[in-house]
Write a protein that holds these residues in place. Structure first.
Motif, PDB file in Angstrom:
ATOM      1  N   HIS A   1       3.299 -29.060  49.179  1.00 43.76           N
ATOM      2  CA  HIS A   1       3.807 -30.414  49.456  1.00 43.76           C
ATOM      3  C   HIS A   1       2.887 -31.187  50.408  1.00 43.76           C
ATOM      4  O   HIS A   1       3.349 -31.938  51.272  1.00 43.76           O
ATOM      5  CB  HIS A   1       5.196 -30.354  50.108  1.00 43.76           C
ATOM      6  N   GLN A   2       1.588 -30.973  50.261  1.00 45.72           N
ATOM      7  CA  GLN A   2       0.674 -31.466  51.297  1.00 45.72           C
ATOM      8  C   GLN A   2       0.765 -32.972  51.546  1.00 45.72           C
ATOM      9  O   GLN A   2       0.884 -33.416  52.687  1.00 45.72           O
ATOM     10  CB  GLN A   2      -0.771 -31.101  50.954  1.00 45.72           C
ATOM     11  N   VAL A   3       0.703 -33.752  50.479  1.00 42.30           N
ATOM     12  CA  VAL A   3       0.659 -35.213  50.672  1.00 42.30           C
ATOM     13  C   VAL A   3       1.973 -35.676  51.319  1.00 42.30           C
ATOM     14  O   VAL A   3       1.975 -36.456  52.279  1.00 42.30           O
ATOM     15  CB  VAL A   3       0.395 -35.926  49.327  1.00 42.30           C
ATOM     16  N   LYS A   4       3.080 -35.165  50.809  1.00 47.05           N
ATOM     17  CA  LYS A   4       4.380 -35.579  51.365  1.00 47.05           C
ATOM     18  C   LYS A   4       4.483 -35.187  52.838  1.00 47.05           C
ATOM     19  O   LYS A   4       4.976 -35.955  53.669  1.00 47.05           O
ATOM     20  CB  LYS A   4       5.520 -34.933  50.563  1.00 47.05           C
TER      21      LYS A   4
ATOM     22  N   THR B   1       6.294 -35.079  40.928  1.00 52.72           N
ATOM     23  CA  THR B   1       4.964 -35.715  40.967  1.00 52.72           C
ATOM     24  C   THR B   1       4.443 -35.866  39.545  1.00 52.72           C
ATOM     25  O   THR B   1       4.622 -34.977  38.717  1.00 52.72           O
ATOM     26  CB  THR B   1       3.980 -34.842  41.786  1.00 52.72           C
TER      27      THR B   1
ATOM     28  N   LEU C   1       4.447 -40.337  43.693  1.00 55.05           N
ATOM     29  CA  LEU C   1       3.160 -39.649  43.844  1.00 55.05           C
ATOM     30  C   LEU C   1       2.591 -39.334  42.472  1.00 55.05           C
ATOM     31  O   LEU C   1       3.302 -38.821  41.593  1.00 55.05           O
ATOM     32  CB  LEU C   1       3.398 -38.354  44.634  1.00 55.05           C
TER      33      LEU C   1
ATOM     34  N   LEU D   1       1.648 -29.283  40.683  1.00 54.84           N
ATOM     35  CA  LEU D   1       2.202 -30.528  41.215  1.00 54.84           C
ATOM     36  C   LEU D   1       3.701 -30.309  41.341  1.00 54.84           C
ATOM     37  O   LEU D   1       4.288 -29.550  40.554  1.00 54.84           O
ATOM     38  CB  LEU D   1       1.948 -31.698  40.259  1.00 54.84           C
ATOM     39  N   ASP D   2       4.325 -30.994  42.288  1.00 58.80           N
ATOM     40  CA  ASP D   2       5.772 -30.890  42.430  1.00 58.80           C
ATOM     41  C   ASP D   2       6.447 -31.407  41.156  1.00 58.80           C
ATOM     42  O   ASP D   2       5.878 -32.210  40.411  1.00 58.80           O
ATOM     43  CB  ASP D   2       6.262 -31.737  43.613  1.00 58.80           C
TER      44      ASP D   2
ATOM     45  N   TYR E   1      -4.871 -38.830  44.917  1.00 58.08           N
ATOM     46  CA  TYR E   1      -3.494 -39.194  44.569  1.00 58.08           C
ATOM     47  C   TYR E   1      -3.272 -40.685  44.773  1.00 58.08           C
ATOM     48  O   TYR E   1      -3.781 -41.275  45.739  1.00 58.08           O
ATOM     49  CB  TYR E   1      -2.497 -38.445  45.468  1.00 58.08           C
TER      50      TYR E   1
HETATM   51  N1  URA Z   1       1.156 -33.063  47.517  1.00 56.02           N
HETATM   52  C1  URA Z   1       2.505 -33.115  47.401  1.00 56.02           C
HETATM   53  O1  URA Z   1       3.212 -33.339  48.362  1.00 56.02           O
HETATM   54  N2  URA Z   1       3.027 -32.913  46.172  1.00 56.02           N
HETATM   55  C2  URA Z   1       2.275 -32.697  45.069  1.00 56.02           C
HETATM   56  O2  URA Z   1       2.820 -32.535  43.972  1.00 56.02           O
HETATM   57  C3  URA Z   1       0.887 -32.647  45.214  1.00 56.02           C
HETATM   58  C4  URA Z   1       0.355 -32.845  46.463  1.00 56.02           C
END
Ligand code: URA
Length: 239
Positions: free
Chosen positions: A187-190, A107, A203, A103-104, A134
């Motif tokens: 950084h997938q979700v971001k 996060t 997050l 995780l970042d 998430y």
């Molecule tokens: N996606 C993100 O951008 N950050 C994370 O830490 C995990 C998934």
């Protein structure tokens, strides 16, 4: 298994040489009798082994749920920041622990810490599609129809495509949602929300596979995952 291999694999900071010393001092018992030799063979599943009278129960691997706080990094070593391994309490420490996935730094939430490389590989490999869920707080409201856009998958910022993801809005102002993805890209979700013209301001990972982050776990706390729950980490279907 040899007694020295058994104890050094089950206890943190105990080497095979340490076991030899402990045996010489009579601090290790097998079936109630002091073990004279550290290279003796034991039955790890049935023999009662104890150090200083405290039983050492055999577990081939250990699985730990950590509720990671912000500011802590998911690596085994870092000169500057605190690492997730430093949050593992002594009674759960063992040689060979590592965080399965990252995780970042900013996060929060569920990080699996284990010494089981096979499970980590299956959990992280794209071929296994293990969902990660998430909680996301956004700077701006999600647009109308965003659930469908995420459900269909859309072009990524590298000319490929994000795989379909499940988005569930949680509040009327459309700034909070749960997002379940089956990939684990940087950084997938971001990045997904940034491509939709939005920004993630908070997050937290709340589930891996079908295993939910225990909501009684405070930030920075760890919990050993019971054997019966380990398979849930690999469940392919989202909750
Ligand atoms: N996606 C993100 O951008 N950050 C994370 O830490 C995990 C998934």
């Amino acid at each position: 298994m040899r007694l020295d291999k058994f104890l050094s694999s089950q206890l943190p900071d105990i080497s095979r040489r340490d076991v030899k010393r402990l045996c010489l001092k009579g601090r290790v018992t097998v079936g109630g009798a002091a073990a004279k030799r550290s290279d003796m063979h034991i039955d790890e599943l049935h023999d009662e082994i104890a150090l200083d009278g405290v039983p050492v129960v055999y577990r081939e691997h250990i699985y730990i749920m950590l509720n990671k706080p912000q500011g802590v990094v998911c690596s085994t070593r870092d000169g500057l920041s605190q690492t997730v391994l430093e949050l593992v309490p002594d009674h759960l420490q063992r040689n060979g622990l590592f965080p399965a996935g990252r995780l970042d730094k900013d996060t929060e939430g569920f990080v699996l810490i284990t010494d089981d490389g096979d499970l980590a590989h299956r959990m992280l490999s794209p071929a296994h599609h293990v969902p990660k869920t998430y909680f996301v707080r956004l700077e701006k409201p999600c647009e109308e129809g965003c659930e469908n856009i995420f459900a269909q998958g859309f072009e990524d910022d590298e000319g490929g495509r994000w795989k379909p993801a499940q988005l569930r809005l949680l509040n009327e102002s459309r700034t909070e949602c749960e997002l379940t993805i089956t990939e684990g890209r940087y950084h997938q979700v971001k990045r997904m929300f940034s491509q939709q013209g939005n920004r993630v301001v908070f997050l937290k990972r709340i589930a891996i596979g079908n295993l939910l982050l225990d909501d009684s776990l405070a930030l920075g706390e760890c919990l050993e995952i019971l054997h019966k729950d380990v398979d849930k980490l690999l469940a392919e279907k989202a909750r």
